[in-house]
Design a protein around this motif. Structure first.
Motif, PDB file in Angstrom:
ATOM      1  N   LEU A  67     -11.865  -1.910  -9.186  1.00 13.05           N
ATOM      2  CA  LEU A  67     -12.483  -0.600  -9.413  1.00 13.05           C
ATOM      3  C   LEU A  67     -11.695   0.273 -10.387  1.00 13.05           C
ATOM      4  N   ALA A  68     -10.465  -0.108 -10.685  1.00 14.35           N
ATOM      5  CA  ALA A  68      -9.612   0.700 -11.559  1.00 14.35           C
ATOM      6  C   ALA A  68     -10.145   0.788 -12.983  1.00 14.35           C
ATOM      7  N   ASP A  69     -10.997  -0.135 -13.375  1.00 14.75           N
ATOM      8  CA  ASP A  69     -11.554  -0.123 -14.728  1.00 14.75           C
ATOM      9  C   ASP A  69     -12.748   0.826 -14.872  1.00 14.75           C
ATOM     10  N   LEU A  70     -13.256   1.338 -13.767  1.00 18.28           N
ATOM     11  CA  LEU A  70     -14.390   2.265 -13.837  1.00 18.28           C
ATOM     12  C   LEU A  70     -13.953   3.608 -14.416  1.00 18.28           C
ATOM     13  N   PRO A  71     -14.775   4.199 -15.258  1.00 16.20           N
ATOM     14  CA  PRO A  71     -14.403   5.501 -15.814  1.00 16.20           C
ATOM     15  C   PRO A  71     -14.523   6.601 -14.758  1.00 16.20           C
ATOM     16  N   VAL A  72     -13.662   7.593 -14.873  1.00 13.15           N
ATOM     17  CA  VAL A  72     -13.720   8.765 -13.998  1.00 13.15           C
ATOM     18  C   VAL A  72     -13.636  10.018 -14.867  1.00 13.15           C
ATOM     19  N   ARG A  73     -14.107  11.113 -14.301  1.00 11.82           N
ATOM     20  CA  ARG A  73     -14.047  12.375 -15.042  1.00 11.82           C
ATOM     21  C   ARG A  73     -12.605  12.834 -15.195  1.00 11.82           C
ATOM     22  N   GLU A  74     -12.357  13.591 -16.235  1.00 10.52           N
ATOM     23  CA  GLU A  74     -11.031  14.128 -16.486  1.00 10.52           C
ATOM     24  C   GLU A  74     -10.557  14.937 -15.280  1.00 10.52           C
ATOM     25  N   GLY A  75      -9.291  14.742 -14.933  1.00  8.84           N
ATOM     26  CA  GLY A  75      -8.723  15.451 -13.801  1.00  8.84           C
ATOM     27  C   GLY A  75      -8.780  14.683 -12.494  1.00  8.84           C
ATOM     28  N   PHE A  76      -9.511  13.551 -12.468  1.00  7.64           N
ATOM     29  CA  PHE A  76      -9.621  12.748 -11.261  1.00  7.64           C
ATOM     30  C   PHE A  76      -8.784  11.483 -11.404  1.00  7.64           C
ATOM     31  N   GLU A  77      -8.272  10.988 -10.289  1.00  9.45           N
ATOM     32  CA  GLU A  77      -7.538   9.721 -10.278  1.00  9.45           C
ATOM     33  C   GLU A  77      -8.518   8.564 -10.384  1.00  9.45           C
ATOM     34  N   ARG A  78      -8.061   7.458 -10.923  1.00  7.90           N
ATOM     35  CA  ARG A  78      -8.888   6.262 -10.984  1.00  7.90           C
ATOM     36  C   ARG A  78      -9.019   5.657  -9.594  1.00  7.90           C
ATOM     37  N   TYR A  79     -10.082   4.890  -9.408  1.00  8.31           N
ATOM     38  CA  TYR A  79     -10.307   4.180  -8.161  1.00  8.31           C
ATOM     39  C   TYR A  79      -9.362   2.995  -8.074  1.00  8.31           C
ATOM     40  N   GLY A  80      -9.341   2.361  -6.920  1.00  5.67           N
ATOM     41  CA  GLY A  80      -8.677   1.081  -6.784  1.00  5.67           C
ATOM     42  C   GLY A  80      -7.311   1.146  -6.137  1.00  5.67           C
ATOM     43  N   GLY A  81      -6.787  -0.039  -5.901  1.00  2.00           N
ATOM     44  CA  GLY A  81      -5.503  -0.217  -5.250  1.00  2.00           C
ATOM     45  C   GLY A  81      -5.638  -1.310  -4.210  1.00  2.00           C
ATOM     46  N   ASP A  82      -4.746  -2.282  -4.254  1.00  2.00           N
ATOM     47  CA  ASP A  82      -4.757  -3.356  -3.269  1.00  2.00           C
ATOM     48  C   ASP A  82      -3.822  -2.953  -2.131  1.00  2.00           C
ATOM     49  N   ALA A  83      -4.367  -2.779  -0.925  1.00  2.00           N
ATOM     50  CA  ALA A  83      -3.589  -2.350   0.234  1.00  2.00           C
ATOM     51  C   ALA A  83      -3.185  -3.568   1.055  1.00  2.00           C
ATOM     52  N   TYR A  84      -1.876  -3.723   1.293  1.00  2.00           N
ATOM     53  CA  TYR A  84      -1.326  -4.852   2.038  1.00  2.00           C
ATOM     54  C   TYR A  84      -0.833  -4.382   3.402  1.00  2.00           C
ATOM     55  N   PHE A  85      -1.145  -5.167   4.454  1.00  2.00           N
ATOM     56  CA  PHE A  85      -0.809  -4.803   5.825  1.00  2.00           C
ATOM     57  C   PHE A  85      -0.091  -5.949   6.525  1.00  2.00           C
ATOM     58  N   ASP A  86       0.852  -5.610   7.391  1.00  2.00           N
ATOM     59  CA  ASP A  86       1.533  -6.592   8.229  1.00  2.00           C
ATOM     60  C   ASP A  86       0.512  -7.201   9.199  1.00  2.00           C
ATOM     61  N   THR A  87       0.530  -8.517   9.368  1.00  2.00           N
ATOM     62  CA  THR A  87      -0.456  -9.178  10.225  1.00  2.00           C
ATOM     63  C   THR A  87      -0.203  -8.937  11.714  1.00  2.00           C
ATOM     64  N   GLN A  88       1.005  -8.560  12.090  1.00  2.00           N
ATOM     65  CA  GLN A  88       1.324  -8.333  13.501  1.00  2.00           C
ATOM     66  C   GLN A  88       1.099  -6.882  13.922  1.00  2.00           C
ATOM     67  N   THR A  89       1.555  -5.946  13.083  1.00  2.00           N
ATOM     68  CA  THR A  89       1.499  -4.527  13.459  1.00  2.00           C
ATOM     69  C   THR A  89       0.343  -3.777  12.811  1.00  2.00           C
ATOM     70  N   TRP A  90      -0.276  -4.368  11.800  1.00  2.00           N
ATOM     71  CA  TRP A  90      -1.343  -3.760  11.002  1.00  2.00           C
ATOM     72  C   TRP A  90      -0.854  -2.525  10.236  1.00  2.00           C
ATOM     73  N   ARG A  91       0.433  -2.361  10.100  1.00  2.00           N
ATOM     74  CA  ARG A  91       0.978  -1.222   9.352  1.00  2.00           C
ATOM     75  C   ARG A  91       0.931  -1.540   7.864  1.00  2.00           C
ATOM     76  N   VAL A  92       0.686  -0.509   7.069  1.00  2.00           N
ATOM     77  CA  VAL A  92       0.658  -0.705   5.622  1.00  2.00           C
ATOM     78  C   VAL A  92       2.067  -1.063   5.141  1.00  2.00           C
ATOM     79  N   VAL A  93       2.147  -2.100   4.298  1.00  2.00           N
ATOM     80  CA  VAL A  93       3.415  -2.573   3.762  1.00  2.00           C
ATOM     81  C   VAL A  93       3.596  -2.069   2.333  1.00  2.00           C
ATOM     82  N   LYS A  94       2.516  -2.132   1.567  1.00  2.00           N
ATOM     83  CA  LYS A  94       2.566  -1.677   0.174  1.00  2.00           C
ATOM     84  C   LYS A  94       1.156  -1.484  -0.346  1.00  2.00           C
TER      85      LYS A  94
END
Length: 119
Positions: A67-94
């Motif tokens: 989704l990061a390649d989609l255009p956005v209006r000026e002043g807005f952040e781009r979409y996207g980001g791959d969210a990684y989670f620990d398989t045991q605790t489900w806590r976000v790792v990165k």
């Protein structure tokens, strides 16, 4: 387009505008910016159907960098980001984001950890 003021409730505004056709809200997310809310969104909400495990089966990941390649209006952040989670605790790792540099720089991948320190 105007933003809601700090003392205005966007949910109350929508509920008043659409009335009885909008379903009752049974789930309240008071803190939408926490790691717990991100986990909740990815495991039980919008990301649930996109959840996969990494090849070594050590992490779960929801991949949205496409989704990061989609255009956005000026002043807005781009979409996207791959969210990684620990398989045991489900806590976000990165979170790995595809970020765009200046006019002649192109894109690069940047990693954020819960301490919010980018690589």
């Amino acid at each position: 387009f105007t933003k809601f003021k700090a003392d205005e409730d966007p949910v109350a505004y929508v509920m008043a505008a659409v009335g009885d056709i909008y379903p009752d809200i049974r789930d309240s997310w008071l803190d939408k910016r926490s790691d717990e809310s991100l986990t909740r969104l990815c495991f039980f909400g919008l990301g649930a159907h996109r959840m996969e495990s990494t090849s070594d089966r050590q992490l779960f990941v929801v991949r949205t960098n496409a989704l990061a390649d989609l255009p956005v209006r000026e002043g807005f952040e781009r979409y996207g980001g791959d969210a990684y989670f620990d398989t045991q605790t489900w806590r976000v790792v990165k979170i790995v984001r595809k970020e765009w540099g200046g006019q002649f720089e192109g894109a690069r991948m940047r990693t954020y950890t819960p301490s919010e320190t980018p690589d």
